[in-house]
Write a protein that holds these residues in place. Structure first.
Motif, PDB file in Angstrom:
ATOM      1  N   THR A 120      -5.623  -0.470  15.721  1.00 44.10           N
ATOM      2  CA  THR A 120      -4.422  -1.005  15.055  1.00 44.10           C
ATOM      3  C   THR A 120      -4.605  -0.984  13.542  1.00 44.10           C
ATOM      4  OG1 THR A 120      -5.210  -3.284  14.994  1.00 44.10           O
ATOM      5  CG2 THR A 120      -4.068  -2.585  17.003  1.00 44.10           C
ATOM      6  N   ASN A 170     -13.153 -10.665  11.432  1.00 39.49           N
ATOM      7  CA  ASN A 170     -12.757 -11.702  12.394  1.00 39.49           C
ATOM      8  C   ASN A 170     -13.921 -12.585  12.812  1.00 39.49           C
ATOM      9  OD1 ASN A 170      -9.919 -10.864  12.877  1.00 39.49           O
ATOM     10  ND2 ASN A 170     -10.894  -8.994  13.600  1.00 39.49           N
ATOM     11  N   ARG A 189      -4.964  -2.167  -0.096  1.00 40.55           N
ATOM     12  CA  ARG A 189      -4.331  -1.067  -0.819  1.00 40.55           C
ATOM     13  C   ARG A 189      -3.982  -1.488  -2.250  1.00 40.55           C
ATOM     14  NH1 ARG A 189       0.246  -0.209   3.638  1.00 40.55           N
ATOM     15  NH2 ARG A 189      -0.470  -2.275   4.285  1.00 40.55           N
ATOM     16  N   SER A 195       0.635  -5.265  12.521  1.00 41.82           N
ATOM     17  CA  SER A 195       0.872  -3.822  12.620  1.00 41.82           C
ATOM     18  C   SER A 195       1.625  -3.442  13.891  1.00 41.82           C
ATOM     19  CB  SER A 195      -0.445  -3.058  12.516  1.00 41.82           C
ATOM     20  OG  SER A 195      -1.308  -3.386  13.578  1.00 41.82           O
ATOM     21  N   LEU A 231       7.150  -0.736   8.107  1.00 43.92           N
ATOM     22  CA  LEU A 231       7.186  -0.476   6.663  1.00 43.92           C
ATOM     23  C   LEU A 231       5.923   0.255   6.232  1.00 43.92           C
ATOM     24  CD1 LEU A 231       8.378  -3.697   4.778  1.00 43.92           C
ATOM     25  CD2 LEU A 231       9.555  -1.507   5.020  1.00 43.92           C
ATOM     26  N   ALA A 248      -6.132 -10.673  10.166  1.00 41.77           N
ATOM     27  CA  ALA A 248      -6.990 -10.875   8.997  1.00 41.77           C
ATOM     28  C   ALA A 248      -6.482 -10.139   7.760  1.00 41.77           C
ATOM     29  CB  ALA A 248      -8.408 -10.413   9.337  1.00 41.77           C
ATOM     30  N   ILE A 249      -5.967  -8.948   7.962  1.00 38.01           N
ATOM     31  CA  ILE A 249      -5.559  -8.174   6.785  1.00 38.01           C
ATOM     32  C   ILE A 249      -4.257  -8.746   6.222  1.00 38.01           C
ATOM     33  CG2 ILE A 249      -5.289  -5.848   5.840  1.00 38.01           C
ATOM     34  CD1 ILE A 249      -7.968  -6.526   7.468  1.00 38.01           C
ATOM     35  N   THR A 250      -3.399  -9.181   7.124  1.00 43.07           N
ATOM     36  CA  THR A 250      -2.177  -9.843   6.659  1.00 43.07           C
ATOM     37  C   THR A 250      -2.534 -11.068   5.816  1.00 43.07           C
ATOM     38  OG1 THR A 250      -0.945  -9.078   8.580  1.00 43.07           O
ATOM     39  CG2 THR A 250      -0.075 -11.012   7.451  1.00 43.07           C
ATOM     40  N   GLU A 298      -3.768 -10.120   2.485  1.00 42.38           N
ATOM     41  CA  GLU A 298      -2.695  -9.636   1.597  1.00 42.38           C
ATOM     42  C   GLU A 298      -1.826 -10.777   1.080  1.00 42.38           C
ATOM     43  OE1 GLU A 298      -2.396  -5.180   3.635  1.00 42.38           O
ATOM     44  OE2 GLU A 298      -0.840  -6.651   4.081  1.00 42.38           O
ATOM     45  N   GLU A 314      -8.901 -16.095  16.954  1.00 40.98           N
ATOM     46  CA  GLU A 314      -9.323 -15.499  15.682  1.00 40.98           C
ATOM     47  C   GLU A 314      -8.239 -15.620  14.615  1.00 40.98           C
ATOM     48  OE1 GLU A 314     -10.293 -11.517  16.923  1.00 40.98           O
ATOM     49  OE2 GLU A 314      -8.380 -10.708  16.256  1.00 40.98           O
ATOM     50  N   GLN A 315      -6.984 -15.491  15.017  1.00 42.20           N
ATOM     51  CA  GLN A 315      -5.918 -15.547  14.003  1.00 42.20           C
ATOM     52  C   GLN A 315      -5.728 -16.962  13.469  1.00 42.20           C
ATOM     53  OE1 GLN A 315      -2.349 -13.425  14.935  1.00 42.20           O
ATOM     54  NE2 GLN A 315      -3.450 -11.490  15.117  1.00 42.20           N
TER      55      GLN A 315
END
Ligand SMILES: CC(=O)N[C@H]1[C@@H](OP(=O)(O)OP(=O)(O)OC[C@H]2O[C@@H](n3ccc(=O)[nH]c3=O)[C@H](O)[C@@H]2O)O[C@H](CO)[C@@H](O)[C@@H]1O
Length: 367
Positions: A14, A128, A170, A204, A255, A274-276, A279, A298-299
């Motif tokens: 993902t 995570n 990014r 994602s 997106l 985690a990446i969300t 960001e 984990e979230q």
């Protein structure tokens, strides 16, 4: 320090494994313009869309499925694992890689195994708690572990001695000037500049529960003057939104330019991937986190430190209903002062240099 000439990056499945890999590849390219970057992916993961679109060389290696829990017998027995590792090894040899960096996902395991057999340095990046199964297997082959967040060091025994580098993000996100990009972003989505925007994204893959709750609250949000920008997830079923709403409710499947969503948003409603979380906090974005309930907590662990620092709210998946949205999100989205305070607190937890910090760690491993 000699420049790096060739590197193999492994990670797939993902977006949560692939976007950090891509952000790290960009940092490598900035530092060593002539470096050969080869990525390893599995035939079916999202890497097949995201990595070629970002202009990097993606090599597919035969897939094999790991169980959700760690079972070391896997390392001794299955032919498919060795077939995958042989394929990874051939690619490592062909490109004469000096180091392998893995971000998790099934495809990382054969890359770690092949690199270990060749006595190449291996670096694992893990975001995570508990660490993913693939990376936990990788930890049998290297002690060079990098993590994204402070809570991982405290909450996971195997990550206790890892290096805290942050998450490679990014630059379109980390270097964005949100106020400057906002008018263009609003125009891009057909949103109005005079009303708050709720940005909904379930990670994602999208999130069905969140989709249905927000769509169910569409009328109430619109009549409260709140616009919605809703990323439904490319593979999720479409949902009904009334077409006679007085203010815009924009639905998009996915997106690619996520920075436009962040630039348009006043408040985010999201899962706790985690990446969300990396960001939203890097951007100082006030957010309501609805952790995915079926992933070892984990979230919830990702979002909790942000929420405890005042940068967001946490809601159980089972409570994510149109009524909850009406009671909690509508007043928050209209309260500019509270949003600003949450944004400042979120930014205090966020960091933007994960790509450079991971690069430093990898260079130490090589030299
Ligand atoms: C259900 C599940 O197991 N999810 C895991 C998965 O989440 P998932 O794959 O959803 O990953 P994250 O939420 O961490 O990151 C999503 C990434 O996709 C990007 N994005 C998302 C939507 C979109 O339309 N466009 C876009 O670019 C986001 O900007 C972000 O960079 O990996 C994360 C990182 O290992 C884990 O913490 C999550 O628990």
């Amino acid at each position: 320090m000699a420049p790096l000439r060739s590197i193999v990056l492994a990670g797939g499945g993902t977006g949560g494994h692939i976007y950090p890999l891509l952000a790290f590849a960009d940092a490598l390219r900035r530092r060593f313009p002539d470096i050969r970057i080869t990525t390893l992916g599995s035939p079916k993961g999202m890497e097949n869309q995201l990595i070629p679109a970002a202009g990097y060389d993606l090599r597919s290696i035969p897939a094999f499925q790991l169980p959700r829990s760690l079972n070391l017998d896997l390392l001794r027995t299955p032919d498919r694992m060795y077939k995958s590792a042989a394929a990874a090894g051939e690619i490592i040899d062909e490109v004469q890689a000096e180091v392998v960096v893995g971000f998790g996902g099934y495809v990382s395991v054969p890359a770690y195994l092949a690199a270990w057999r060749r006595e190449l340095p291996i670096v694992i990046h893990e975001v995570n708690v508990p660490p993913g199964v693939a990376n936990r297997m990788g930890m049998k082959f290297t002690k060079r572990l990098a993590v994204g967040f402070p809570h991982q060091l405290e909450q996971s025994e195997v990550l206790r001695n890892a290096r805290l580098v942050g998450v490679p993000l990014r630059t379109a996100i980390t270097r964005m000037d949100r106020p400057a990009l906002r008018p263009q972003a609003l125009y891009h989505f057909g949103l109005r500049p005079d009303l708050p925007v709720l940005f909904v994204s379930g990670g994602s893959s999208g999130a069905r529960t969140i989709n249905l709750a927000v769509a169910g609250a569409a009328k109430r949000l619109a009549h409260a003057g709140i616009q919605v920008l809703h990323v439904q997830g490319a593979r999720n079923d479409p949902f009904e939104v009334p077409n006679d709403l007085p203010v815009p409710y924009v639905v998009v499947p996915y997106l690619s330019d996520m920075q436009l969503g962040y630039a348009a948003a006043d408040l985010m409603l999201c899962r706790g991937g985690a990446i969300t979380v990396a960001e939203t906090t890097a951007l100082g974005m006030p957010a309501i986190y609805v952790p995915y309930p079926f992933s070892n907590q984990e979230q919830k662990r990702n979002a909790l430190p942000v929420v405890e620092s005042g940068g967001g709210m946490l809601v159980d998946n089972s409570e994510m209903t149109p009524e909850w949205i009406e009671t909690n999100i509508i007043p928050l989205a209209r309260d500019r002062q509270r949003l600003a305070a949450m944004g400042t607190a979120a930014a205090g937890y966020g960091r933007r240099d994960g790509d450079e910090q991971l690069l430093r760690f990898v260079l130490e491993a090589v030299n």
